[in-house]
Design a protein around this motif. Structure first.
Motif, mmCIF file in Angstrom:
data_model
loop_
_atom_site.group_PDB
_atom_site.id
_atom_site.type_symbol
_atom_site.label_atom_id
_atom_site.label_comp_id
_atom_site.label_asym_id
_atom_site.label_seq_id
_atom_site.Cartn_x
_atom_site.Cartn_y
_atom_site.Cartn_z
ATOM 1 N N THR A 94 -12.589 4.256 24.117
ATOM 2 C CA THR A 94 -12.051 3.924 25.440
ATOM 3 C C THR A 94 -12.155 5.128 26.369
ATOM 4 O O THR A 94 -12.583 5.010 27.527
ATOM 5 C CB THR A 94 -10.579 3.497 25.326
ATOM 6 O OG1 THR A 94 -10.488 2.362 24.461
ATOM 7 C CG2 THR A 94 -10.006 3.139 26.690
ATOM 8 N N THR A 244 -4.336 -1.566 17.142
ATOM 9 C CA THR A 244 -4.476 -1.536 18.604
ATOM 10 C C THR A 244 -3.235 -0.937 19.265
ATOM 11 O O THR A 244 -3.336 -0.224 20.267
ATOM 12 C CB THR A 244 -4.735 -2.945 19.158
ATOM 13 O OG1 THR A 244 -3.679 -3.837 18.741
ATOM 14 C CG2 THR A 244 -6.066 -3.485 18.659
ATOM 15 N N SER A 248 -3.179 2.523 21.560
ATOM 16 C CA SER A 248 -2.544 2.704 22.870
ATOM 17 C C SER A 248 -1.665 3.944 22.867
ATOM 18 O O SER A 248 -1.599 4.683 23.864
ATOM 19 C CB SER A 248 -1.704 1.475 23.232
ATOM 20 O OG SER A 248 -2.512 0.322 23.348
ATOM 21 N N SER A 411 -9.314 3.558 34.934
ATOM 22 C CA SER A 411 -9.968 2.305 35.331
ATOM 23 C C SER A 411 -10.477 2.391 36.766
ATOM 24 O O SER A 411 -11.532 1.834 37.100
ATOM 25 C CB SER A 411 -9.008 1.123 35.160
ATOM 26 O OG SER A 411 -7.914 1.213 36.054
ATOM 27 N N ALA A 445 -12.235 -2.644 31.237
ATOM 28 C CA ALA A 445 -11.617 -3.650 30.374
ATOM 29 C C ALA A 445 -10.836 -2.997 29.235
ATOM 30 O O ALA A 445 -9.726 -3.429 28.892
ATOM 31 C CB ALA A 445 -12.689 -4.588 29.808
ATOM 32 N N ALA A 446 -11.400 -1.934 28.646
ATOM 33 C CA ALA A 446 -10.714 -1.258 27.543
ATOM 34 C C ALA A 446 -9.419 -0.611 28.014
ATOM 35 O O ALA A 446 -8.394 -0.660 27.321
ATOM 36 C CB ALA A 446 -11.649 -0.205 26.927
ATOM 37 N N CYS A 447 -9.452 -0.002 29.187
ATOM 38 C CA CYS A 447 -8.228 0.611 29.732
ATOM 39 C C CYS A 447 -7.154 -0.446 29.969
ATOM 40 O O CYS A 447 -5.983 -0.245 29.622
ATOM 41 C CB CYS A 447 -8.544 1.342 31.040
ATOM 42 S SG CYS A 447 -9.453 2.879 30.841
ATOM 43 N N PHE A 449 -6.893 -3.326 28.508
ATOM 44 C CA PHE A 449 -6.453 -3.855 27.214
ATOM 45 C C PHE A 449 -5.396 -2.947 26.595
ATOM 46 O O PHE A 449 -4.356 -3.413 26.110
ATOM 47 C CB PHE A 449 -7.654 -3.983 26.274
ATOM 48 C CG PHE A 449 -7.289 -4.423 24.877
ATOM 49 C CD1 PHE A 449 -6.972 -5.742 24.612
ATOM 50 C CD2 PHE A 449 -7.258 -3.507 23.830
ATOM 51 C CE1 PHE A 449 -6.625 -6.145 23.329
ATOM 52 C CE2 PHE A 449 -6.918 -3.904 22.551
ATOM 53 C CZ PHE A 449 -6.601 -5.227 22.303
ATOM 54 N N LEU A 450 -5.644 -1.630 26.598
ATOM 55 C CA LEU A 450 -4.676 -0.706 26.034
ATOM 56 C C LEU A 450 -3.387 -0.677 26.857
ATOM 57 O O LEU A 450 -2.292 -0.539 26.302
ATOM 58 C CB LEU A 450 -5.272 0.698 25.950
ATOM 59 C CG LEU A 450 -6.390 0.910 24.927
ATOM 60 C CD1 LEU A 450 -6.839 2.365 24.919
ATOM 61 C CD2 LEU A 450 -5.955 0.494 23.524
ATOM 62 N N PHE A 452 -2.003 -3.198 28.374
ATOM 63 C CA PHE A 452 -1.215 -4.382 28.051
ATOM 64 C C PHE A 452 -0.693 -4.379 26.621
ATOM 65 O O PHE A 452 0.096 -5.243 26.247
ATOM 66 C CB PHE A 452 -2.026 -5.655 28.329
ATOM 67 C CG PHE A 452 -2.193 -5.936 29.791
ATOM 68 C CD1 PHE A 452 -1.087 -6.252 30.578
ATOM 69 C CD2 PHE A 452 -3.423 -5.858 30.404
ATOM 70 C CE1 PHE A 452 -1.215 -6.491 31.936
ATOM 71 C CE2 PHE A 452 -3.570 -6.090 31.758
ATOM 72 C CZ PHE A 452 -2.471 -6.408 32.528
ATOM 73 N N ASN A 453 -1.133 -3.392 25.824
ATOM 74 C CA ASN A 453 -0.602 -3.251 24.468
ATOM 75 C C ASN A 453 0.591 -2.302 24.407
ATOM 76 O O ASN A 453 1.187 -2.116 23.350
ATOM 77 C CB ASN A 453 -1.697 -2.755 23.510
ATOM 78 C CG ASN A 453 -2.472 -3.894 22.886
ATOM 79 O OD1 ASN A 453 -2.032 -4.511 21.920
ATOM 80 N ND2 ASN A 453 -3.620 -4.202 23.474
#
Length: 497
Positions: A94, A244, A248, A411, A445-447, A449-450, A452-453
């Motif tokens: 990421t 995951t 994060s 992002s 997208a990876a940023c 995703f992390l 929201f985790n």
């Protein structure tokens, strides 16, 4: 027309004296205007170009390497289990996806503002302010969080001799103490060193980075003497969600790779050296992190880490049984943490310099000493604020809040790359993101995703932080923005034509 700003033939005084908020938030500052501002720093004193590619690499490595391994490993392993090394790989990928975007932007916009300046040139003043406010969270708060971790290693060192700091001086109020004295001292020392000059700070940081790389390699060698492959079974006791979630968390350990981009006005050859420094630092840091994580799990079962704040030094102690080795490792760990604090504070002061130069925060942050060529007042103010936070606030709350702000800022860099590829496709680039546009899209997208985790409470803290930032912008930044002042001058010039 003022360089970098456009004025239409239908402009009115109201547009400049009372610009509607929506329009003001969308105003962009051209790359040319940023370069001009950087050249004279708006008359507030100039920085000195004294850093080569090696020193730039060391700034990024210094701000990154050691943070997650030395401070956060004990809290991340119980979340991911033996697959913690996979979490580091995911977080590293990421960060790498964002790093290539940083490398392209750093070559195009070689100023001190990092992603704040990139956002100003592409997304407008509103998003630039949000990004800058996130960078305050990234740099200043991460410096405080890492300094908090120094206390654990100081105590570990003292325990070798049967000593310990009193609880009142070993932790802040949130951890049962009164003040974290070790963290306070670390931040004060870093602040005083930064005031002396960028070149002096870079030399000291290079020495500290060499020490931290040496101790991590030493740990890997020691840990592999007690390696047990059975410690990796089961690999995913907490499931994929645990990995995951840990990714994060440990993304915090990659915060700082972008520190070289804040040295845009102090690099000797920023267009070429900044991209190189960012990429070299990322590869080096990720390799060492994965090696240390594998070695740590191989040496101890994953549930052992639940009760360890200074995991690596404890492993060295248990395996070697040699007090002098433990003492040397613990002292070197403190030096490694000082390096992180030094370089993250460096990055923070340079970003605040750019924001102050633009008028979005008080201009004293941009004033540079003619003697040391450093923003002395801004450094003292920033160091003082970080010292207070480090001595009074617990690590966990700081680390997770830092991650969410950093991910958001990263992002925005990907978005900036895509914007300039579309609007300025022919502008020379010393580094180009490979596999465009897939790479920046995947990075964004990876940023997200992390982000929201992360835990719900982290989002609450982030929301409060953003609300405070919005209040500061509306109350100060909007009225004092130099971009708005330059617009007004452009309007007056147009009337005289």
């Amino acid at each position: 027309m003022h360089q970098g700003f456009q004025v239409s033939s239908r402009s009115t005084p109201e547009q400049y004296g009372h610009t509607p908020l929506g329009k003001q938030l969308r105003r962009r500052k051209s790359i040319e205007a940023m370069a001009n501002d950087a050249a004279n720093n708006a008359g507030l004193g100039s920085l000195k170009r004294s850093l080569g590619v090696t020193q730039l690499v060391m700034i990024s490595v210094g701000a990154t390497l050691g943070t997650g391994i030395l401070v956060i490993l004990g809290s991340a392993v119980p979340v991911a289990g033996p697959a913690i090394w996979i979490a580091f790989v995911l977080a590293g990928i990421t960060a790498l996806l964002s790093a290539v975007s940083y490398a392209e932007m750093a070559g195009m916009v070689p100023v001190s503002g990092s992603s704040y300046s990139y956002s100003y040139a592409t997304l407008g003043e509103g998003m630039a302010w949000i990004c800058g406010w996130c960078l305050v969270l990234e740099y200043a708060v991460s410096a405080a969080a890492v300094a908090v971790g120094a206390g654990a290693y100081v105590n570990q060192t003292l325990e070798i001799f049967g000593l310990a700091l009193p609880q009142a001086l070993a932790a802040g109020p949130g951890d049962g103490g009164i003040i974290n004295l070790s963290a306070l001292i670390v931040v004060i020392l870093a602040t005083l060193l930064l005031v002396r000059g960028a070149r002096e700070s870079a030399l000291a940081n290079t020495a500290m980075v060499i020490v931290k790389i040496a101790i991590l390699i030493f740990f890997v060698v020691v840990a592999f003497t007690a390696f047990n492959a059975g410690n990796f079974a089961p690999l995913l006791p907490m499931g994929a969600a645990g990995v995951t979630g840990a990714a994060s968390m440990v993304f915090f350990s990659y915060i700082g790779f972008d520190a070289a981009s804040t040295a845009g006005e102090e690099a000797k050859n920023p267009q070429k050296d900044l991209p190189r420094a960012i990429m070299i630092a990322m590869v080096l840091v990720t390799t060492i992190y994965v090696l240390v994580a594998v070695a740590a799990i191989g040496a101890r079962e994953w549930d052992w880490f639940a009760n360890s704040e200074a995991a690596l030094v404890q492993i060295v102690s248990e395996i070697t049984g040699q007090k002098w080795m433990v003492l040397a490792f613990a002292l070197a760990s403190v030096i490694a943490i000082v390096s992180v604090v030094l370089t993250t504070l460096y990055g923070q002061t340079r970003i605040l310099l750019s924001m102050g130069r633009d008028g979005l925060i008080p201009r004293f942050f941009a004033k540079v000493s003619p003697k040391t060529h450093t923003p002395v007042i801004g450094t003292y103010v920033t160091g003082g604020a970080v010292a207070i936070a480090a001595s009074l606030i617990p690590l966990g709350q700081l680390a997770e809040a830092t991650s969410i702000g950093t991910l958001f800022a990263f992002s925005l860099v990907g978005v900036s790359v895509m914007y300039l590829r579309k609007t300025q496709p022919d502008t020379p680039r010393t580094f180009r993101v490979p596999l465009y546009p897939a790479t920046p899209i995947l990075g964004i997208a990876a940023c997200l995703f992390l982000m929201f985790n992360l835990a719900g409470i982290t989002w609450v803290v982030f929301g409060i932080w953003m609300a405070v930032g919005a209040g500061i912008y509306l109350g100060f930044g909007r009225r004092n923005s130099r971009l708005g002042a330059l617009d007004a001058k452009a309007y007056e010039a147009e009337l005289n034509l």
